[in-house]
Design a protein around this motif. Structure first.
Motif: not given
Length: 180
Positions: A95-100
């Protein structure tokens, strides 16, 4: 009103308590909703698809004018709420990168359909890269779209019988035949 480039920031962005997670339930819910709306609006305005949780350069995570920054916990809480609402997805298990997803996948699929209709591309063939960066897509929301988001929208349309995706020898020459 403060701005980030041409983007107008809401008033709460200059209110120091909004950079700290609020412990009162109703205030916290309002805070999260304000931040989620801000993140989605900012990402849409600037065509940002991926936010790193540790990304200190993401301009919304701090406000130098009031010397405040969101904590890691606050950033994770806001992005996790977007994920729970179907407006974002974690790209990694850590949970370090999030696709918005400032448009949901179904909305992106509709944008692709409108693009095909508006440009007279019914029964035509295009590469995925042409859809993302070709002359036809200039000036549309599809220009510069994240490849992952586009492929998910195209696969949804394929399931509905609106197009066929065919593999090329590389990702750059994957094609789409529209049949709407």
């Amino acid at each position: 009103m403060q701005k980030l480039g041409d983007f107008k920031l809401p008033q709460f962005f200059n209110y120091p308590p909004y950079f700290t997670l609020q412990p009162v339930r109703e205030t916290g819910k309002k805070q999260i909703q304000l931040w989620n709306d801000l993140i989605l609006d900012y990402c849409k305005t600037h065509s940002i698809f991926v936010i790193g949780l540790e990304d200190q350069d993401f301009p919304l995570f701090s406000n130098p004018a009031i010397e405040r920054s969101l904590t890691h916990e606050a950033r994770e809480a806001f992005l996790s709420t977007l994920v729970a609402q179907g407006r974002a997805e974690w790209l990694d298990k850590g949970r370090r990168k999030c696709l918005v997803l400032w448009h949901r996948i179904q909305d992106w699929a509709n944008i692709v359909l409108d693009f095909v209709k508006d440009n007279g591309l019914k029964d035509s063939v295009m590469t995925v890269e042409e859809i993302r960066s070709g002359i036809e897509s200039r000036g549309t929301e599809l220009h510069g779209i994240d490849r992952t988001v586009l492929m998910r929208a195209l696969k949804l349309l394929e399931q509905k019988g609106k197009l066929a995706i065919f593999k090329g020898t590389t990702a750059d020459d994957e094609g789409v035949k529209f049949s709407i």
